[in-house]
Design a protein around this motif. Sequence first.
Motif, PDB file in Angstrom:
ATOM      1  N   ASP A   1       0.695  -1.157  -0.007  1.00 11.20           N
ATOM      2  CA  ASP A   1      -0.206  -0.182   0.021  1.00 11.20           C
ATOM      3  C   ASP A   1       0.727   1.161   0.125  1.00 11.20           C
ATOM      4  OD1 ASP A   1      -2.404  -1.395   0.195  1.00 11.20           O
ATOM      5  OD2 ASP A   1      -2.405  -1.587   2.347  1.00 11.20           O
ATOM      6  N   ARG A   2       2.468   1.088   0.317  1.00 11.72           N
ATOM      7  CA  ARG A   2       3.080   2.310   0.209  1.00 11.72           C
ATOM      8  C   ARG A   2       3.799   2.591  -1.066  1.00 11.72           C
ATOM      9  NH1 ARG A   2       4.137   3.891   5.489  1.00 11.72           N
ATOM     10  NH2 ARG A   2       2.723   2.995   6.972  1.00 11.72           N
ATOM     11  N   LEU A   3       4.043   1.575  -2.037  1.00 12.93           N
ATOM     12  CA  LEU A   3       4.687   1.747  -2.930  1.00 12.93           C
ATOM     13  C   LEU A   3       4.323   2.844  -4.016  1.00 12.93           C
ATOM     14  CD1 LEU A   3       5.582  -1.938  -3.944  1.00 12.93           C
ATOM     15  CD2 LEU A   3       7.012  -0.303  -3.049  1.00 12.93           C
ATOM     16  N   PRO A   4       5.148   3.341  -4.776  1.00 17.31           N
ATOM     17  CA  PRO A   4       4.825   4.249  -5.970  1.00 17.31           C
ATOM     18  C   PRO A   4       4.074   3.442  -6.827  1.00 17.31           C
ATOM     19  CG  PRO A   4       7.097   4.518  -5.249  1.00 17.31           C
ATOM     20  CD  PRO A   4       6.537   3.341  -4.641  1.00 17.31           C
ATOM     21  N   PRO A   5       3.402   4.103  -7.817  1.00 19.05           N
ATOM     22  CA  PRO A   5       2.618   3.216  -8.803  1.00 19.05           C
ATOM     23  C   PRO A   5       3.678   2.322  -9.758  1.00 19.05           C
ATOM     24  CG  PRO A   5       1.949   5.619  -8.855  1.00 19.05           C
ATOM     25  CD  PRO A   5       3.020   5.437  -8.018  1.00 19.05           C
ATOM     26  N   THR A   6       3.378   0.975  -9.847  1.00 20.00           N
ATOM     27  CA  THR A   6       4.118   0.239 -10.673  1.00 20.00           C
ATOM     28  C   THR A   6       3.161  -0.912 -11.136  1.00 20.00           C
ATOM     29  OG1 THR A   6       6.106  -1.433 -10.653  1.00 20.00           O
ATOM     30  CG2 THR A   6       4.727  -0.920  -8.545  1.00 20.00           C
ATOM     31  N   ASP A   7       3.713  -1.576 -12.385  1.00 18.07           N
ATOM     32  CA  ASP A   7       2.949  -2.575 -12.852  1.00 18.07           C
ATOM     33  C   ASP A   7       3.008  -3.744 -12.252  1.00 18.07           C
ATOM     34  OD1 ASP A   7       5.365  -2.573 -13.865  1.00 18.07           O
ATOM     35  OD2 ASP A   7       4.894  -3.424 -15.684  1.00 18.07           O
ATOM     36  N   MET A   8       3.930  -3.876 -11.425  1.00 18.87           N
ATOM     37  CA  MET A   8       3.955  -5.175 -10.707  1.00 18.87           C
ATOM     38  C   MET A   8       4.405  -5.087  -9.437  1.00 18.87           C
ATOM     39  SD  MET A   8       6.438  -7.273 -13.532  1.00 18.87           S
ATOM     40  CE  MET A   8       6.083  -8.908 -12.676  1.00 18.87           C
ATOM     41  N   PRO A   9       3.253  -4.459  -8.565  1.00 16.03           N
ATOM     42  CA  PRO A   9       3.289  -4.189  -7.256  1.00 16.03           C
ATOM     43  C   PRO A   9       3.715  -5.198  -6.188  1.00 16.03           C
ATOM     44  CG  PRO A   9       1.005  -4.275  -7.829  1.00 16.03           C
ATOM     45  CD  PRO A   9       1.937  -4.279  -9.170  1.00 16.03           C
ATOM     46  N   SER A  10       3.194  -6.463  -6.691  1.00 22.08           N
ATOM     47  CA  SER A  10       3.706  -7.570  -5.647  1.00 22.08           C
ATOM     48  C   SER A  10       5.054  -7.865  -5.677  1.00 22.08           C
ATOM     49  CB  SER A  10       2.824  -8.923  -6.109  1.00 22.08           C
ATOM     50  OG  SER A  10       3.225  -9.979  -5.223  1.00 22.08           O
TER      51      SER A  10
ATOM     52  N   GLU B   1      18.818   7.269  -5.860  1.00 20.06           N
ATOM     53  CA  GLU B   1      18.146   8.257  -6.240  1.00 20.06           C
ATOM     54  C   GLU B   1      17.541   7.956  -7.751  1.00 20.06           C
ATOM     55  OE1 GLU B   1      20.211  11.797  -6.394  1.00 20.06           O
ATOM     56  OE2 GLU B   1      20.644  11.802  -4.171  1.00 20.06           O
ATOM     57  N   ASP B   2      18.328   7.011  -8.445  1.00 22.67           N
ATOM     58  CA  ASP B   2      17.751   6.596 -10.054  1.00 22.67           C
ATOM     59  C   ASP B   2      16.883   5.486  -9.767  1.00 22.67           C
ATOM     60  OD1 ASP B   2      19.726   5.056  -9.457  1.00 22.67           O
ATOM     61  OD2 ASP B   2      20.538   5.517 -11.443  1.00 22.67           O
ATOM     62  N   SER B   3      16.608   4.857  -8.463  1.00 30.96           N
ATOM     63  CA  SER B   3      15.828   3.528  -8.352  1.00 30.96           C
ATOM     64  C   SER B   3      14.390   3.615  -8.998  1.00 30.96           C
ATOM     65  CB  SER B   3      15.800   3.070  -7.174  1.00 30.96           C
ATOM     66  OG  SER B   3      14.819   1.876  -7.038  1.00 30.96           O
ATOM     67  N   PRO B   4      13.725   2.841  -9.592  1.00 34.04           N
ATOM     68  CA  PRO B   4      12.297   2.894 -10.235  1.00 34.04           C
ATOM     69  C   PRO B   4      11.440   2.811  -8.987  1.00 34.04           C
ATOM     70  CG  PRO B   4      13.151   0.661 -10.669  1.00 34.04           C
ATOM     71  CD  PRO B   4      14.384   1.455 -10.137  1.00 34.04           C
ATOM     72  N   LEU B   5      11.984   2.419  -7.745  1.00 33.78           N
ATOM     73  CA  LEU B   5      11.144   2.437  -6.655  1.00 33.78           C
ATOM     74  C   LEU B   5      11.412   3.575  -5.793  1.00 33.78           C
ATOM     75  CD1 LEU B   5      11.289  -1.283  -6.161  1.00 33.78           C
ATOM     76  CD2 LEU B   5       9.495  -0.052  -7.182  1.00 33.78           C
ATOM     77  N   SER B   6      12.348   4.415  -6.206  1.00 36.03           N
ATOM     78  CA  SER B   6      12.549   5.701  -5.183  1.00 36.03           C
ATOM     79  C   SER B   6      11.406   6.517  -5.015  1.00 36.03           C
ATOM     80  CB  SER B   6      13.725   6.410  -5.787  1.00 36.03           C
ATOM     81  OG  SER B   6      13.934   7.693  -4.999  1.00 36.03           O
ATOM     82  N   LEU B   7      11.054   6.929  -3.949  1.00 32.23           N
ATOM     83  CA  LEU B   7      10.170   7.935  -3.518  1.00 32.23           C
ATOM     84  C   LEU B   7      10.565   9.427  -3.962  1.00 32.23           C
ATOM     85  CD1 LEU B   7       8.685   6.687  -0.302  1.00 32.23           C
ATOM     86  CD2 LEU B   7       8.121   6.323  -2.610  1.00 32.23           C
ATOM     87  N   GLY B   8      11.807   9.233  -4.082  1.00 29.21           N
ATOM     88  CA  GLY B   8      12.323  10.981  -4.530  1.00 29.21           C
ATOM     89  C   GLY B   8      12.045  11.379  -5.806  1.00 29.21           C
TER      90      GLY B   8
END
Length: 212
Positions: free
Chosen positions: A149-158, A205-212
Amino acid sequence: MMDGEQDKKKDLGRRQSKKDRTATALAWEALRLFSTQGYEETSVEQIAEAANVSRRTLFRYFSGKGDIILAWTSDMTQAFNDAIASASPDASLQDMVLLALLPVVRRITANREYAYALVQLLEHEPALRSVSLQKYEEWEEALAKALMDRLPPTDMPSLAARLIARTAIATYRTAVDEWMKTEGRTDLEHILRRAFTFHPLLWMEDSPLSLG
């Protein structure tokens, strides 16, 4: 009638409190003996004697030595789950993951006299290896579920949640390994915090899961 009910409640409370004290005493004496003389070398009779209870009383609380270790690891898992549940909805992924593990670290090192020996026992004793692995699997599952429930939008959240959870627990285990190399003389919390600065998915910083 009310006084009678209150007296019964007080009596039940006193008995429960005594049971809790007995269980705690048995657990700590067992862990102390395990850490000082080894798991296989410690008998149920020695644990009971150290806690000033009978062997029969010990078996009212624990089915055996393994059950005592399981209860200890279950307490750590409960602390981990409680920390996840109490995390602020506004907390970053970094904060939530790290703060979930800090209560575990503090529980492990609550008694520095034999904390290192206990962790070494749990991580390397063949008879307890399955208990340790089960603990980590439970942590990964709980963390992945909370991260969904905390991840940024992604096509494969699981996939993303499980990947973060697995690497987070691996980071924790690596920190523990590093701490064990110093025979518990260093600050485990400091090592854990330092280890998490290298976590590839949460801090790049350039991770696709980064919140920044």
